[in-house]
Scaffold this motif. Structure first.
Motif, mmCIF file in Angstrom:
data_model
loop_
_atom_site.group_PDB
_atom_site.id
_atom_site.type_symbol
_atom_site.label_atom_id
_atom_site.label_comp_id
_atom_site.label_asym_id
_atom_site.label_seq_id
_atom_site.Cartn_x
_atom_site.Cartn_y
_atom_site.Cartn_z
ATOM 1 N N UNK A 89 -8.026 68.408 -73.642
ATOM 2 C CA UNK A 89 -7.883 67.350 -72.698
ATOM 3 C C UNK A 89 -9.181 68.434 -72.241
ATOM 4 N N UNK A 90 -10.316 67.260 -71.604
ATOM 5 C CA UNK A 90 -10.879 68.339 -70.330
ATOM 6 C C UNK A 90 -11.285 68.076 -68.610
ATOM 7 N N UNK A 91 -11.673 68.581 -68.213
ATOM 8 C CA UNK A 91 -11.641 68.142 -66.832
ATOM 9 C C UNK A 91 -12.959 68.271 -66.168
ATOM 10 N N UNK A 92 -13.751 66.830 -65.936
ATOM 11 C CA UNK A 92 -15.217 67.172 -65.377
ATOM 12 C C UNK A 92 -14.819 67.080 -64.068
ATOM 13 N N UNK A 106 -10.469 63.375 -65.931
ATOM 14 C CA UNK A 106 -10.133 64.070 -67.205
ATOM 15 C C UNK A 106 -10.393 63.142 -68.090
ATOM 16 N N UNK A 107 -10.848 64.224 -69.430
ATOM 17 C CA UNK A 107 -10.927 63.003 -70.903
ATOM 18 C C UNK A 107 -10.323 63.534 -71.943
ATOM 19 N N UNK A 108 -9.809 63.440 -72.793
ATOM 20 C CA UNK A 108 -9.368 64.469 -74.118
ATOM 21 C C UNK A 108 -9.063 62.698 -75.207
ATOM 22 N N UNK A 109 -8.442 63.828 -76.174
ATOM 23 C CA UNK A 109 -7.812 62.897 -77.233
ATOM 24 C C UNK A 109 -6.773 61.973 -76.741
ATOM 25 N N UNK A 110 -6.365 60.583 -77.319
ATOM 26 C CA UNK A 110 -5.608 59.485 -76.573
ATOM 27 C C UNK A 110 -3.676 60.291 -76.889
ATOM 28 N N UNK A 111 -4.020 61.278 -78.202
ATOM 29 C CA UNK A 111 -2.635 61.555 -78.861
ATOM 30 C C UNK A 111 -2.768 62.881 -79.380
#
Length: 515
Positions: A89-92, A106-111
């Motif tokens: 998970x990435x945080x901008x 935040x953004x990243x893979x769903x599972x």
């Protein structure tokens, strides 16, 4: 900005003659130097970057707690979940000029499990004092979209509060459906990623109109020499479709009246110029793959080489010769010209009594991808060209390129410049149907993102279709798997583990029609 004398003093003036105020050392803006004094004044008072340390991550989470727990009451105690614990998970974060974190997303893979290119964004937050006309929230959303696409994502979702739907639509997002989060109404939104469609449009969509005026084998009259004799009196060439009936848009072209298959490919001139050995190797690779897709055994190659000088031509031919030796295919002849811009085209000849068409698929057929996952990205072509062949032995290469001829599926097509999904669209178009690709089932190297793998040139990768339960290709070191099916309609959809289907190719690919 100019310098002018004023009563013995030197002063600065803008190009319009107005005085420029003295300024402390600061970043120089070229538009300001040219007289646009409002440029720096209009520069946003924040910038966005990935959270660099635990302190910035903690500041972002404090903003989330203040907004979602204390202000909105969506959660009790905290709003942390398993996505926060996922190291992918990435945080901008948005930081003001003083370096204070004033927003984040935040953004990243769903599972958990392998990253298949399905990501979600969430927990978008802006500090109360930074909300309003500053545009921080919108900037964070745009930054998240750009980062997701850069990470090779092909599906990017966000579950947003109902009041934020207008903002997301204004930024280009599409509504999917209403949903609920923490007992509050939300909307599932999706960012339209058009990477596959853009590749198809750039590489294949012009083909139908371009090739429509070519005279073809279908236009020849009876009694003509099948290997190229003159047209008989009264015969004339008429517009048609290259390949002939049953093989329109195919990887190779059956020569009428013979068992010969001819294929031809040109290499991008910029690649020939900067990487001549690799260009030479690829000129053999792509042609042998074209013959392989037709179920033909290679007989020989003819090359046409253009180079600025002898040294450059020697490097092109070195790569071509090495590949020809590796694949066990002789170079029969060709043409070489020096003192010209870099150019390389190769024609391959093969033989088969029963060519396998690219348009032999039917709705209900299972789609199988067989690909060599060995190797790595070619140096200088990361995300675009997968080199699986230069380390292979001749017997391994022959096992792969001879596999279609062994099984003879209903349809076959080797993955070309249009990528996996685009090439499947070409096969489906020639077959008069559509296709669905199961993203999670597609064989893929662990070091390649889904977006890169679906849009790159993968070395050896063969798409075949046949009745469900048909045997796999005996392709030696290559990996194969059933990963979709042909359907009624047209275009290509990507099917995800939750059953959702997103559009990859919305219509036909080449416009050349059915085979």
């Amino acid at each position: 900005m100019q310098r002018a004398e004023d009563g013995g003093r030197v002063m600065s003036v803008h190009l319009d003659g107005s005085p420029a105020l003295p300024r402390a050392d600061a970043p120089v803006d070229i538009l300001a130097l040219l007289g646009d004094r409002s440029t720096l004044a209009r520069r946003p008072g924040f910038h966005i970057e990935q959270a660099a340390d635990k302190g910035e991550l903690a500041a972002y989470r404090r903003l989330r707690r203040d907004a979602f727990v204390h202000e909105q009451g969506l959660f009790t105690g905290h709003d942390l979940d398993d996505r926060d614990a996922d190291p992918r998970t990435l945080v901008l974060v948005a930081k003001d000029d003083a370096g204070t974190v004033v927003g984040g997303v935040r953004l990243g893979p769903v599972a958990d499990g392998p990253d298949i290119g399905w990501w979600a964004g969430g927990r978008l937050v802006v500090a109360p004092g930074a909300r309003g006309p500053h545009g921080i929230g919108a900037a964070l959303v745009r930054a998240a979209c750009a980062r997701a696409e850069a990470e090779g994502v092909l599906r990017f979702d966000a579950t947003v509060q109902v009041r934020n739907e207008v903002l997301f639509k204004r930024l280009g997002w599409r509504r999917v459906r209403a949903t609920t989060v923490a007992d509050a109404p939300h909307v599932l939104m999706r960012w339209p990623i058009e990477r596959i469609a853009d590749l198809v449009a750039a590489t294949k969509s012009p083909l139908g109109p371009l090739l429509a005026a070519l005279p073809t084998a279908a236009a020849r009259t009876l009694g003509q020499d099948p290997v190229g004799g003159a047209l008989e009196t009264g015969a004339r060439a008429v517009p048609g479709t290259p390949g002939g009936a049953g093989f329109v848009g195919d990887d190779g072209a059956p020569v009428p009246g013979t068992d010969v298959i001819a294929a031809c490919d040109a290499i991008v001139p910029s690649m020939v110029e900067r990487d001549p050995e690799w260009a030479g190797w690829c000129s053999v690779l792509v042609n042998v793959n074209d013959l392989a897709a037709m179920g033909a055994s290679p007989v020989g190659l003819l090359d046409a080489v253009g180079a600025r000088d002898e040294a450059h031509a020697r490097r092109i031919l070195a790569g071509l010769g090495q590949a020809a030796q590796a694949y066990g295919v002789p170079v029969l002849g060709g043409h070489t010209q020096l003192g010209v811009p870099a150019a390389l085209s190769v024609t391959a000849l093969g033989r088969t009594d029963h060519p396998v068409p690219g348009g032999g698929g039917r709705p209900g057929h299972a789609v199988r991808l067989t690909a060599d996952l060995g190797g790595n990205w070619r140096a200088g072509y990361r995300g675009r060209q997968w080199d699986s062949s230069t380390h292979r032995r001749t017997d391994e290469l022959r096992a792969m390129t001879g596999s279609v001829a062994t099984v003879r599926p209903a349809a076959a097509k080797d993955v070309s410049m249009a990528g996996i999904a685009g090439t499947l669209g070409m096969l489906a178009e020639a077959s008069g149907c559509g296709a669905v690709l199961d993203v999670a089932a597609v064989p893929r190297p662990g070091t390649a993102t889904t977006g890169d793998w679906f849009t790159c040139f993968p070395g050896f990768a063969m798409l075949t279709t046949d009745e469900p339960g048909s045997p796999p290709l005996p392709a030696g070191p290559a990996t194969g798997a059933v990963c979709g099916e042909l359907t009624d309609g047209q275009g290509v959809g990507l099917r995800w583990p939750d059953g959702e289907i997103t559009e990859a190719v919305t219509s036909t690919v080449t416009g050349m029609g059915t085979a």
